[in-house]
Write an enzyme that holds these catalytic residues in place. Structure first.
Site, short mmCIF file in Angstrom:
data_model
loop_
_atom_site.label_atom_id
_atom_site.label_comp_id
_atom_site.label_asym_id
_atom_site.label_seq_id
_atom_site.Cartn_x
_atom_site.Cartn_y
_atom_site.Cartn_z
CD GLU A 33 0.68 0.28 6.64
OE1 GLU A 33 -0.39 0.85 6.92
OE2 GLU A 33 1.49 0.72 5.81
CG ASN A 87 -0.14 0.13 2.52
OD1 ASN A 87 0.91 -0.49 2.68
ND2 ASN A 87 -0.63 0.93 3.44
CB CYS A 116 2.28 3.54 4.81
SG CYS A 116 1.41 5.11 4.63
#
Length: 806
Positions: free
Chosen positions: A429, A425, A427
């Site tokens: 994670e 995604n 970020c």
């Protein structure tokens, strides 16, 4: 001198009136917080005709500027601002709900800001809600946390704030548990006591007519065609409109100069397409200007446009070849890392001519890739190290691309029974399966770890962490049902696989409260125990939910259905010392799991500022930093350090100037004792190797991934190569979110006393700091291997790697 009150009437003002108000709000604060001193500062900034609300803001700003004297000034600043908000808002939950529900737009049309069912729920339970809501907790935010809420989170009517922070938390809790007032109030109380927070989209949208509460959306392209590309673009726009962050995999789009059968033409490749995505991200912000739309674009390094892709965010070069508002990531197969390490060739391919590469991983990928090589299907052959250095150069210049390891992400996923995972995604994670028919989704929340520290006993409360993790797991599972999905493919995916993402914030604060230096053995052990506890608790609640509602639809065939949990996929041995894993596995065999994925430590950039914690699991980047609000910039000192220095009689203006002169580091300030220097190391002074080791230690309990930033003061190809290969060999899924560096020269510090600064520089230079020759691309022969190109000291001693030395 007079002020204008809230009715617009002139009113005399006196020193005593202001003093009494500030004294009333100074309860429980340190004796250094002197109301008379604050009042004098307010009087000095006043003018005749100032409005009372402006007077409050002036008083709050005066306190905020004094926060470098003692952190309690920030609390007083927040109390003044909060008290002002309370004067202008209702203390009746039903009255606030009425205003939000009956709102009409400029044309007189109904434009409710909360949903009818939430409004009806509040009216039905208004007496109990008014009894339970605790407005005094609004006064527990610090100034910058309150300002963050005020700027973006609290609902407004005609630009006037209607909600108090407690109203916001109650709305969020009711929006999640609309059918259960007891669970709604349980969630409200825990959030208002700052034990945890739901993610920003949940805070924005829970309880509203369109409750899009999910943070993360992952897409793969619908098809390699005009129709498929623009359908995917539309999906991105609809998701961004409702505050979702986006990761999109583009490795299946054909490269430049590839044949197009439908038109008998050739493709322009990825760059022109990504410029269209770039403009869409700029145009479609997240919910009417709350925050910018954000897209992360993932590609595999075999794609024929990879070199052009790596240049897209650079500041120089032709504008038509740049797309600087997107974020970029490389989805790296193990084969590429092996080729780089062995200094072998690497073949660039077009997915239109070499299909199936994105759909395979591990040995299957290697067989298909080498088959295409043997058949001369590639577009171009380069040295693997040349592409590697292009990746590193882009990271040094722009901080991206993110580095994620495709094989590790797939091999260690509880969703690997669904197919090959193609991207993460925004970020880094979230690791979830996507397809043209499924847009992966994740709902997030983060736990404030510092709330679990018993300050008297200097102990961490694992039992409380276990209990609250279970509550969060239930909440996030509930959001899957309550959520508004901007595209149907997102609902399909989320209801089939039911993944959630639980993260943390304030890990560094937790270590400081327990007096554990970040690199200490005690900190490393606590890091592991925290994530073991969270993983166990989340799994246990997921089993309990499965025993009631049944397992998630795609459970059969998953690793968990075969008794394999995350640490098993890492080949890590976990005993029953703290938690009975054997018993839990037996329960999973019997009932299954309600959720395919559970833990995903995210960056927590906004929510950690609201709660006043350091971000995520990150160390502090500095012990002094700026906070920007609309009214200006304020210095903030690490509150734990400030308290320690104050208690030891070491904090004064001279110490503040030294701290600024040293960029927030205390390592070269002679007056500060060694125990504090160990405890308050910044991320630049912590060995990067230890940060990666701790990421791997907790990684065995993280079934998604973690937003792991990499910090290198002066990055070189050698240091970066050393760091990336170490993380890859440790088995990380996310090798690097952002590469964080420090500027070669500091901006001029106008606030620093020059005499103090000169002494600071002398002291630093006298402390035996070694100057190391920088390694550039030109100093590295392409004939040699990356193994030889690592930091010179690491060749013989990992502990002395330049990359790790801080």
């Amino acid at each position: 001198m007079y002020v204008l009150n809230r009715k617009g009437e002139e009113e005399d003002i006196s020193f005593d009136q202001i003093l009494k108000r500030i004294q009333r709000l100074s309860y429980g604060l340190h004796e250094l917080v002197d109301p008379a001193r604050v009042t004098q500062g307010v009087i000095n900034g006043m003018y005749s005709g100032i409005k009372t609300c402006e007077l409050d803001e002036l008083a709050a700003q005066t306190c905020a500027y004094m926060a470098t004297t003692h952190p309690d000034f920030s609390i007083l600043a927040a109390r003044i601002t909060t008290d002002n908000l309370h004067k202008n808002t209702s203390d009746d939950v039903a009255e606030v709900a009425e205003a939000l529900y009956t709102y009409k737009d400029v044309r007189g049309r109904p434009a409710s800001l909360i949903s009818k069912e939430v409004y009806d729920f509040i009216l039905l339970h208004k007496d109990r809600l008014n009894k339970e809501i605790d407005y005094t907790r609004d006064f527990n935010y610090d100034y910058f946390g309150f300002k963050t809420l005020e700027r973006s989170y609290l609902l407004r009517i005609n630009n006037k704030i209607i909600e108090r922070p407690q109203h916001l938390l109650m709305r969020v809790s009711i929006g999640i548990h609309i059918d259960d007032i007891d669970k709604a109030l349980e969630t409200y109380h825990l959030m208002s006591q700052k034990y945890f927070t739901h993610a920003t989209p949940t805070l924005f949208n829970s309880g509203t007519p369109r409750p899009q509460m999910s943070s993360c959306f992952l897409l793969s392209m619908k098809a390699d065609s005009i129709e498929g590309i623009f359908e995917t673009l539309k999906q991105c726009a609809l998701i961004s409109k409702t505050a979702g962050g986006i990761g999109v995999a583009v490795q299946d789009i054909r490269g430049q100069n590839s044949y197009i059968r439908g038109t008998n033409g050739i493709s322009n490749g990825l760059v022109p397409m990504l410029r269209v995505f770039n403009d869409t991200a700029r145009y479609v912000d997240q919910g009417g200007g709350k925050r910018k739309g954000s897209f992360a674009v993932y590609i595999e390094p075999w794609h024929s446009d990879i070199f052009e892709f790596l240049d897209l965010r650079k500041n120089h070069g032709k504008e038509e070849l740049r797309a600087r508002d997107l974020f970029y990531a490389v989805w790296v197969p193990d084969l590429f890392m092996k080729r780089v390490k062995e200094n072998k060739n690497w073949t660039l391919m077009c997915p239109n001519e070499c299909p199936g590469l994105s759909e395979t991983w591990g040995e299957e990928f290697e067989k298909l890739y080498t088959k295409y090589e043997e058949e001369n299907m590639g577009k171009k052959t380069v040295l693997a190290q040349d592409l590697w250095f292009a990746i590193l150069q882009s990271q040094i210049e722009t901080g991206v691309p993110y580095m994620l390891y495709k094989d590790s992400c797939n091999a260690k996923s509880n969703q690997k029974n669904l197919g090959t995972i193609k991207c993460s995604n925004l970020c880094c994670e979230i690791i979830e399966y996507t397809s043209p028919d499924e847009v992966a989704v994740c709902n997030l929340a983060s736990i404030a770890l510092c709330k679990f520290v018993d300050l008297e006993k200097k102990e961490f409360n694992f039992k409380k962490l276990y209990e609250i993790t279970k509550i969060i797991t239930r909440n996030l599972d509930k959001i899957i049902e309550r959520n508004y999905y901007p595209v149907k493919e997102a609902k399909t995916s989320n209801t089939r696989h039911r993944p959630i993402g639980i993260g943390v914030q304030g890990l560094a604060d937790t270590f400081m409260l327990l007096r554990y230096p970040y690199e200490s053995d005690a900190a490393k052990e606590l890091n592991k125990r925290i994530f073991e506890t969270m993983y166990y608790a989340a799994l246990e609640m997921s089993v309990e939910l499965a025993s009631i509602h049944g397992p998630y639809e795609s459970y059969q065939g998953s690793p968990a259905s075969q008794g394999i949990l995350q640490f098993d996929m890492w080949n890590a041995k976990v005993d029953n010392k703290y938690w009975d894993w054997d018993e839990l596995k037996a329960k999973i065999r019997k009932h299954g799991l309600r959720n395919s994925l559970l833990l995903a430590p995210m960056p927590t950039a906004s929510t950690s500022q609201i709660l006043g914690n350091n971000e995520s699991f990150e160390p502090y980047t500095s012990n002094i930093y700026y906070r920007r609000v609309l009214s200006g910039e304020f210095f903030v000192v690490n509150p734990h350090l400030l308290k320690d220095l104050f208690d030891r009689g070491l904090w004064d203006e001279d110490m503040k100037q030294q701290l600024i002169a040293h960029n927030g580091s205390i390592q070269y300030i002679s007056e500060i004792p060694d125990d504090l220097k160990e405890l308050y190391k910044t991320v630049w002074e912590i060995k990067q190797k230890n940060i990666i080791d701790m990421a791997a230690d907790r990684g065995i309990f993280i079934d998604q991934s973690q937003s792991l930033n990499i910090y290198i003061q002066k990055p070189t190809f050698a240091k970066l190569s050393s760091m990336h290969f170490y993380g890859w060999e440790k088995g990380l899924k996310t090798g690097a979110y952002y590469l964080r560096t420090q500027a070669a020269t500091d901006a001029i510090k106008f606030t620093v006393d020059t005499h103090v600064a000169k002494n600071a520089v002398k002291l630093k230079n006298a402390d035996g700091v070694q100057i190391t020759r920088e390694v550039s691309r030109e100093t590295i022969s392409t004939e040699s291997t990356v193994t030889q190109n690592v930091c010179p000291l690491r060749r013989n001693n990992d502990e002395q790697c330049l990359m790790c030395s801080g």
